[in-house]
Design a protein around this motif. Structure first.
Motif, PDB file in Angstrom:
ATOM      1  N   THR A  81     -29.669   0.842  26.627  1.00 15.39           N
ATOM      2  CA  THR A  81     -28.678   1.337  25.673  1.00 15.39           C
ATOM      3  C   THR A  81     -29.316   2.186  24.593  1.00 15.39           C
ATOM      4  N   ASN A  82     -30.540   1.852  24.192  1.00 15.92           N
ATOM      5  CA  ASN A  82     -31.189   2.681  23.180  1.00 15.92           C
ATOM      6  C   ASN A  82     -31.480   4.074  23.726  1.00 15.92           C
ATOM      7  N   PHE A  83     -31.889   4.141  25.002  1.00 16.00           N
ATOM      8  CA  PHE A  83     -32.117   5.444  25.629  1.00 16.00           C
ATOM      9  C   PHE A  83     -30.823   6.248  25.658  1.00 16.00           C
ATOM     10  N   ILE A  84     -29.733   5.610  26.047  1.00 12.69           N
ATOM     11  CA  ILE A  84     -28.448   6.306  26.149  1.00 12.69           C
ATOM     12  C   ILE A  84     -27.996   6.829  24.787  1.00 12.69           C
ATOM     13  N   LEU A  85     -28.016   5.963  23.779  1.00 14.94           N
ATOM     14  CA  LEU A  85     -27.565   6.369  22.448  1.00 14.94           C
ATOM     15  C   LEU A  85     -28.488   7.415  21.840  1.00 14.94           C
TER      16      LEU A  85
ATOM     17  N   GLY B 241     -34.464   5.576  36.109  1.00 17.52           N
ATOM     18  CA  GLY B 241     -34.801   4.187  36.385  1.00 17.52           C
ATOM     19  C   GLY B 241     -34.643   3.246  35.210  1.00 17.52           C
ATOM     20  N   TYR B 242     -34.069   3.719  34.100  1.00 21.37           N
ATOM     21  CA  TYR B 242     -33.850   2.852  32.942  1.00 21.37           C
ATOM     22  C   TYR B 242     -32.616   1.974  33.125  1.00 21.37           C
ATOM     23  N   ALA B 243     -31.637   2.462  33.883  1.00 22.76           N
ATOM     24  CA  ALA B 243     -30.393   1.712  34.089  1.00 22.76           C
ATOM     25  C   ALA B 243     -30.287   1.258  35.534  1.00 22.76           C
ATOM     26  N   GLU B 244     -29.726   0.062  35.711  1.00 17.60           N
ATOM     27  CA  GLU B 244     -29.496  -0.467  37.054  1.00 17.60           C
ATOM     28  C   GLU B 244     -28.305   0.242  37.700  1.00 17.60           C
ATOM     29  N   ALA B 245     -28.164   0.066  39.013  1.00 21.28           N
ATOM     30  CA  ALA B 245     -27.010   0.635  39.704  1.00 21.28           C
ATOM     31  C   ALA B 245     -25.714   0.120  39.087  1.00 21.28           C
ATOM     32  N   ASP B 246     -25.690  -1.160  38.716  1.00 21.22           N
ATOM     33  CA  ASP B 246     -24.583  -1.728  37.945  1.00 21.22           C
ATOM     34  C   ASP B 246     -25.094  -1.972  36.527  1.00 21.22           C
ATOM     35  N   PRO B 247     -24.749  -1.095  35.573  1.00 26.24           N
ATOM     36  CA  PRO B 247     -25.320  -1.184  34.229  1.00 26.24           C
ATOM     37  C   PRO B 247     -24.558  -2.102  33.282  1.00 26.24           C
ATOM     38  N   THR B 248     -23.629  -2.900  33.816  1.00 22.52           N
ATOM     39  CA  THR B 248     -22.736  -3.682  32.960  1.00 22.52           C
ATOM     40  C   THR B 248     -23.495  -4.592  31.994  1.00 22.52           C
ATOM     41  N   ALA B 249     -24.535  -5.256  32.476  1.00 19.05           N
ATOM     42  CA  ALA B 249     -25.274  -6.186  31.612  1.00 19.05           C
ATOM     43  C   ALA B 249     -25.849  -5.477  30.396  1.00 19.05           C
ATOM     44  N   ASP B 250     -26.246  -4.223  30.583  1.00 19.85           N
ATOM     45  CA  ASP B 250     -26.832  -3.466  29.479  1.00 19.85           C
ATOM     46  C   ASP B 250     -25.762  -2.859  28.575  1.00 19.85           C
ATOM     47  N   ILE B 251     -24.914  -1.994  29.140  1.00 24.58           N
ATOM     48  CA  ILE B 251     -23.963  -1.278  28.294  1.00 24.58           C
ATOM     49  C   ILE B 251     -22.848  -2.184  27.793  1.00 24.58           C
TER      50      ILE B 251
ATOM     51  N   VAL C 144     -22.491 -16.142  20.631  1.00 27.67           N
ATOM     52  CA  VAL C 144     -22.900 -14.822  20.139  1.00 27.67           C
ATOM     53  C   VAL C 144     -21.735 -13.849  20.293  1.00 27.67           C
ATOM     54  N   HIS C 145     -21.307 -13.248  19.189  1.00 27.34           N
ATOM     55  CA  HIS C 145     -20.266 -12.215  19.262  1.00 27.34           C
ATOM     56  C   HIS C 145     -20.847 -10.987  19.944  1.00 27.34           C
ATOM     57  N   ARG C 146     -20.132 -10.459  20.932  1.00 31.73           N
ATOM     58  CA  ARG C 146     -20.684  -9.374  21.742  1.00 31.73           C
ATOM     59  C   ARG C 146     -19.727  -8.198  21.862  1.00 31.73           C
ATOM     60  N   GLU C 147     -20.249  -7.008  21.543  1.00 27.26           N
ATOM     61  CA  GLU C 147     -19.558  -5.750  21.808  1.00 27.26           C
ATOM     62  C   GLU C 147     -20.591  -4.790  22.396  1.00 27.26           C
ATOM     63  N   GLY C 148     -20.237  -4.126  23.468  1.00 24.22           N
ATOM     64  CA  GLY C 148     -21.159  -3.177  24.084  1.00 24.22           C
ATOM     65  C   GLY C 148     -20.973  -1.768  23.552  1.00 24.22           C
ATOM     66  N   ILE C 149     -21.515  -0.793  24.272  1.00 19.61           N
ATOM     67  CA  ILE C 149     -21.461   0.602  23.811  1.00 19.61           C
ATOM     68  C   ILE C 149     -20.461   1.431  24.612  1.00 19.61           C
ATOM     69  N   THR C 150     -19.666   0.791  25.466  1.00 19.23           N
ATOM     70  CA  THR C 150     -18.785   1.551  26.352  1.00 19.23           C
ATOM     71  C   THR C 150     -17.747   2.372  25.593  1.00 19.23           C
TER      72      THR C 150
ATOM     73  N   VAL D 143     -27.399   7.089  12.438  1.00 18.55           N
ATOM     74  CA  VAL D 143     -27.569   7.100  13.888  1.00 18.55           C
ATOM     75  C   VAL D 143     -26.899   5.847  14.434  1.00 18.55           C
ATOM     76  N   VAL D 144     -26.335   5.946  15.627  1.00 18.14           N
ATOM     77  CA  VAL D 144     -25.677   4.792  16.242  1.00 18.14           C
ATOM     78  C   VAL D 144     -26.689   4.029  17.085  1.00 18.14           C
ATOM     79  N   LYS D 145     -26.805   2.725  16.847  1.00 19.13           N
ATOM     80  CA  LYS D 145     -27.706   1.856  17.603  1.00 19.13           C
ATOM     81  C   LYS D 145     -26.953   0.592  18.020  1.00 19.13           C
ATOM     82  N   LEU D 146     -27.278   0.075  19.193  1.00 16.32           N
ATOM     83  CA  LEU D 146     -26.772  -1.242  19.576  1.00 16.32           C
ATOM     84  C   LEU D 146     -27.713  -2.274  18.968  1.00 16.32           C
TER      85      LEU D 146
END
Length: 436
Positions: free
Chosen positions: A163-167, A188-198, A224-230, A246-249
């Protein structure tokens, strides 16, 4: 000095990290033996598929599919399988058989940490997990040992490299989230299914671990309260840049007073936030991680480095392994977890923060007065307001920055704004963190 026998190491998993751990153990055997006072003997590597391609050239004789037999013949078990099962059962087996354990399994610790630590403490075993959070960055041991006598008040962390790479790419190139994610996948930073990260799940697991350590309280990942970057858009990132942010997760863990009882509690949360460009976390680029710790006596501390990568994470695994091996040589029980503070876990509405709110409003007289009334009604004060007017008779855009207020009041204010007849839409809401 009495010579100690070689310490037998069993490795579970030979993925990108496990392969590098095995390679380093074999290549640096003499150097590691000198540091420890006795050799580390890699007695086997348990895998599901003996024919799978590895990231390192390792002797075939080491591989086995019988993980249980390998555990029974090991003094230290290194678990790098990932996931919950069979990792949980195998770690329990290792502990019950008298072995110490090194793991990099954040999901396992976030979900079942207390039971595993209790099992280890019961038999005097060591359970170490430096590699579970922030890859190569040494953050677990400083919190667990170096700051054990201090009072940690707050942690702000960038703990997910994808997520840091994406943002960061969205900030530096103006790319959309979709385009930045595609680039992250190609590299290669993101998996084929990036759900866990984003989706923020990976960061939430790490936040649970950090909060448990920092505040000596068991914090389950479900708390843990959780919001992703989607939901982060290129327009939000550009607007943040123009305003000096700057926007950071962020993974945020802090002590705070329960607004209802006044008693001290713990908050752990993950969400995208605006960070001032003057803050150290704003300078964390690419797939790197960083953890900013605020301690009462030590003051602000920054831990920065590679948050992922096979050889980088292997460095953290080997650090734990060497520390455990030294304890074998000198004797003594393992270090147990300190969760005796047992502070209550507070919900997201208990925190205080700042909001940056972007509104699309009707462009007519009385709008600002109506907006100001909503803020006053909920006890939230406005620090900054910027207005961009459209063509005559169309809508206007308001960007409103609040002063620090209770999350509950801020959230209620946004809900009321969304219902206001002068507000066409709430275009964006981001919290602001890292400010004084």
């Amino acid at each position: 000095m009495i010579e100690y026998r070689p310490i037998r190491v069993g490795l579970l998993g030979a993925g990108s990290v496990g392969s590098q751990v095995a390679r380093l153990l074999l290549e640096h055997a003499d150097e590691l033996a000198n540091r420890i006072g006795t050799p580390l003997e890699l007695v086997g590597i348990a895998v599901r598929n003996l024919d799978a391609k590895r990231d390192a050239d390792l002797p075939d004789r080491l591989f086995t599919t019988d993980a249980e037999a390998l555990i029974q013949g090991s003094d230290v078990v290194v678990e790098l399988i990932g996931g919950i099962e069979p990792a949980r059962s195998l770690v329990h087996l290792a502990i019950s058989s008298g072995a110490d354990v090194v793991t990099g399994n954040k999901a396992l610790l976030a979900s079942h940490g207390p039971e595993l630590f209790a099992a280890a403490e019961q038999v005097g075993a060591q359970l170490s997990y430096e590699a579970a959070v922030a890859g190569a960055i040494p953050i677990i041991r400083p919190l667990r040992e170096s700051l054990a006598g201090d009072r940690v008040d707050r942690i702000l962390g960038i703990v997910n490299g994808t997520t840091n790479f994406i943002l960061d790419r969205m900030d530096s190139t103006g790319a959309s989230l979709e385009d930045a994610l595609a680039t992250a996948t190609e590299l290669g930073y993101a998996e084929a299914d990036p759900t866990a990260d984003i989706g923020g799940y990976d960061a939430a697991q790490k936040a649970a671990i950090l909060a448990s350590l920092a505040f000596h309280t068991s914090v389950p990942v479900e708390a843990v309260h959780r919001e992703g970057i989607t939901g982060v858009t290129a327009e939000q990132v550009e607007s943040a840049r123009a305003a000096g942010f700057v926007v950071k997760l962020l993974a945020i863990c802090e002590r705070l007073a329960d607004p209802e009882t006044g008693q001290e509690g713990v908050s752990a949360r993950v969400y995208p936030a605006l960070v001032p460009r003057s803050h150290p976390l704003a300078a964390v680029h690419g797939a790197n991680n960083a953890v900013f710790v605020e301690a009462a006596a030590a003051g602000p501390l920054m831990f920065y480095g590679a948050g992922a990568g096979g050889v980088q994470t292997a460095s953290a695994v080997l650090g734990d392994l060497v520390a455990i091996a030294r304890r074998h040589v000198i004797g003594g029980p393992g270090t147990s977890e300190s969760t005796h503070a047992d502070l209550p876990i507070l919900p997201i509405r208990s925190i205080t923060t700042r909001y940056s709110i972007t509104l699309e409003v009707v462009d007519e007289p009385g709008v600002l007065e109506a907006i100001a009334h909503v803020f006053a009604e909920h006890g939230v004060s406005v620090e900054q307001l910027a207005q961009t007017a459209g063509p005559a008779g169309s809508r206007a855009t308001l960007v409103i920055g609040t002063h620090v207020a209770a999350e509950s009041a801020l959230a209620d204010t946004v809900a009321a704004l969304a219902k206001s007849p002068v507000v066409a839409s709430v275009a964006s809401v981001l919290r602001v963190e890292g400010t004084v």
